[in-house]
Scaffold this motif. Structure first.
Motif, PDB file in Angstrom:
ATOM      1  N   SER A 181       0.689  -1.137   0.044  1.00  0.00           N
ATOM      2  CA  SER A 181       0.208  -0.091  -0.005  1.00  0.00           C
ATOM      3  C   SER A 181       0.714   1.249   0.027  1.00  0.00           C
ATOM      4  N   ASN A 183       0.501   3.369   2.173  1.00  0.00           N
ATOM      5  CA  ASN A 183       1.191   3.912   3.456  1.00  0.00           C
ATOM      6  C   ASN A 183       2.421   2.854   3.940  1.00  0.00           C
ATOM      7  N   GLY A 428      -3.402  -3.486   6.685  1.00  0.00           N
ATOM      8  CA  GLY A 428      -3.261  -2.268   5.721  1.00  0.00           C
ATOM      9  C   GLY A 428      -1.914  -2.458   4.793  1.00  0.00           C
ATOM     10  N   PRO A 434      -8.895   1.428  -0.101  1.00  0.00           N
ATOM     11  CA  PRO A 434      -8.606   2.570   0.984  1.00  0.00           C
ATOM     12  C   PRO A 434      -8.900   2.475   2.234  1.00  0.00           C
ATOM     13  N   ASP A 435     -10.054   1.688   2.625  1.00  0.00           N
ATOM     14  CA  ASP A 435     -10.386   1.369   4.037  1.00  0.00           C
ATOM     15  C   ASP A 435      -9.418   0.663   4.610  1.00  0.00           C
ATOM     16  N   VAL A 437      -6.170   0.237   3.707  1.00  0.00           N
ATOM     17  CA  VAL A 437      -4.954   1.011   3.700  1.00  0.00           C
ATOM     18  C   VAL A 437      -4.672   1.980   4.848  1.00  0.00           C
ATOM     19  N   LYS A 438      -5.744   2.665   5.226  1.00  0.00           N
ATOM     20  CA  LYS A 438      -5.767   3.637   6.422  1.00  0.00           C
ATOM     21  C   LYS A 438      -5.388   3.093   7.771  1.00  0.00           C
ATOM     22  N   ARG A 439      -5.492   1.723   7.677  1.00  0.00           N
ATOM     23  CA  ARG A 439      -5.298   1.058   9.229  1.00  0.00           C
ATOM     24  C   ARG A 439      -3.678   1.128   9.458  1.00  0.00           C
ATOM     25  N   ASN A 441      -0.846   3.212   9.894  1.00  0.00           N
ATOM     26  CA  ASN A 441      -0.516   4.689  10.118  1.00  0.00           C
ATOM     27  C   ASN A 441       0.937   4.881   9.816  1.00  0.00           C
TER      28      ASN A 441
END
Ligand code: SF4
Ligand code: SF4
Length: 502
Positions: A181, A183, A428, A434-435, A437-439, A441
């Protein structure tokens, strides 16, 4: 094709109902849709057939009500037909497809790192206390001259090849944007910069946001040439030609169209939603002479300012292959052992092709020394480097530095569920949803990677100090610092180490 499914669930979801407060965190956290709420019974239930044992729900359940266990409802396995083999036959009989897997080879083949022990000084050659004495862990990767010439004023006359300077002999290995991802990439890039080492774009190009990390970036040119253009080549501190990968030697790569969203499509320079298939060979490379042309083309394109790495999978005749690569003009050879991770590989290839990095590395280092060309290239070893001790052993076997990937994604939270290929990574990392990936940080990811590498660096210095060595470069290829345990004569000969007690 018959869709008839004979498989029982591999895992059981154990929920202690007296602890469950019906918060439904598990339901929201599981991208595999295992948990669901039954309002009639006011209960959380589970479809265990979908569970991959990624441990996300277990970790986030606020009352510790959950545990995932391997089902003891076993198939009728025996020593020859183990459970995994039977399951794979059922899966193929149902789907008619090639089996796909991710991460590294899990088979119980020997791990040579665990059969090698490190020396320590006692009495005659004093050990060094790394808390009190300076210890040098910096390495410079690239071609080294056999001798230096100076003029009458003592100024250096020898022209040095471009070098990659690292604060410690560990880099983050290639993982493409697409397979992992945004992130995860951000975490690797930021950590590489904070640590003074490098991360690697993999074959997916370089997202515009990460050009700022160029001095800590290795840009990769693979057979699909995704995202390769002048600015991309210019952005990196070094350029890596990927000829092979330890998890899937001899075949190309495949990123499913579902993972090719707008950002990945722009970075890879391919249409949105299209499968990114990199061919097995580079279509312009069929010999060392062809490889030499690409090495020199990349050097020409970047004004001979960047070292060029050639990455190959560890295969049977790796020593001869490396000898050819060293003569191709490459500055660094990266060798990837058969336990190296991947976002997706055919299971049969992952589990049956290639050789262990320990043997490949020792064979290559010996061959290049015998041929008097060891200084023409640096060696980077990858393919399951799990700890600082593995790093030290790799350096003693001849590596200038190592690549890590699985250890890095573990630091980011990966729980080794080995289903990266589905794109539903609950942590993530190996996902583009997207939901999900944001896990991850990226601030936390960066900090955890920096912590891991800081800890390893301290341990490397302690191990070096114990051996009475204060510079990691002095350990390179120093196999006297290793002893084998439980290895046969052929293994000891290839590794170039004596047996413990000798
Ligand atoms: S797949 Fe992961 S999150 Fe879903 S039930 Fe299994 S362990 Fe929990
Ligand atoms: S990266 Fe994600 S999907 Fe892949 S093994 Fe780790 S937890 Fe599982």
């Amino acid at each position: 094709m018959s869709g008839v499914e004979y498989l029982n669930p591999e895992y059981e979801v154990v929920r202690r109902d007296e602890r469950c407060i019906r918060c439904r965190v598990c339901e929201r956290q599981c991208a595999n849709e295992v948990h669901f709420y039954d309002p009639q019974r006011d209960m959380l239930l589970s479809d265990e057939t979908k569970c991959v044992n990624c441990q996300r729900c277990v970790s986030l359940c606020p009352t510790r009500a959950l545990k995932i266990v391997r089902s003891d409802c076993r198939l009728r396995e025996n020593a020859n037909w183990d459970g995994d083999t039977i399951r794979e036959v059922y899966k193929q009989a149902s789907s008619g497809g090639v089996l796909l897997s991710s991460m590294g080879n899990p088979k119980p083949l020997p791990v040579y790192w665990d059969r090698l022990l490190i020396n320590a000084s006692q009495v005659t050659n004093p050990s060094i206390d790394p808390l009190r004495e300076p210890m040098e862990t910096r390495v410079f990767l690239g071609k080294k001259p056999d001798r230096l010439e100076r003029d009458e004023q003592g100024r250096l006359k020898t022209t040095l090849s471009p070098q990659l300077e690292l604060s410690m002999p560990v880099m983050f290995s290639a993982m493409s944007y697409g397979s992992i991802s945004y992130n995860a990439h951000a975490s690797l890039a930021r950590a590489a910069r904070a640590l003074g080492t490098c991360y690697n774009t993999g074959e997916g190009g370089l997202h515009e946001d990460f050009y700022a990390y160029g001095p800590n970036t290795i840009v990769q040119v693979a057979s699909g040439r995704f995202g390769v253009h002048e600015d991309f080549l210019e952005a990196g501190a070094a350029i890596e030609i990927k000829m092979g990968q330890g998890a899937k030697p001899g075949i190309g790569g495949h990123l499913p169209g579902a993972k090719v969203g707008p950002d990945v499509s722009r970075t890879r320079m391919i249409p949105e939603g299209s499968d990114a298939i990199s061919p097995a060979p580079h279509h312009d490379i069929y010999s060392i002479e062809d490889l030499r042309q690409l090495v020199w083309s990349l050097k020409e394109a970047t004004g001979h300012r960047k070292p060029v790495i050639v990455k190959v999978a560890a295969v049977h005749n790796i020593a001869a292959i490396a000898s050819g690569i060293a003569r191709s003009g490459a500055d660094i050879i990266a060798i990837d052992g058969f336990r190296g991770g991947t976002g997706a590989a055919p299971t049969r290839i992952r589990d049956n092709v290639g050789i262990p990095i320990e043997l490949a590395l020792a064979a290559v280092d010996s061959r290049l020394r015998e041929e008097g060309i060891r200084n023409s290239v640096s060696l980077v070893a990858g393919g399951s480097i799990r700890s600082s001790a593995d790093v030290v052993k790799a350096v003693a076997l001849g590596a200038d530095a190592v690549y890590i990937a699985t250890a890095a994604v573990l630091a980011l939270g990966c729980h080794l569920c080995r289903t990266c290929q589905t794109g539903k990574c609950n942590w993530g990392i190996a996902t583009q949803r997207p939901d999900l990936v944001k896990r991850l940080n990226p601030d936390v990811g960066t900090e955890r990677l920096v912590n891991l590498m800081t800890a390893w660096k301290r341990e490397i210095m302690e191990l070096m100090g114990g051996m009475g060595i204060n510079s990691i470069e002095a350990l390179r290829g120093n196999r006297l610092m290793l002893r084998g345990v439980g290895l046969n004569d052929a293994e000891l000969r290839i590794l170039g180490v004596a047996h413990a007690g000798e």
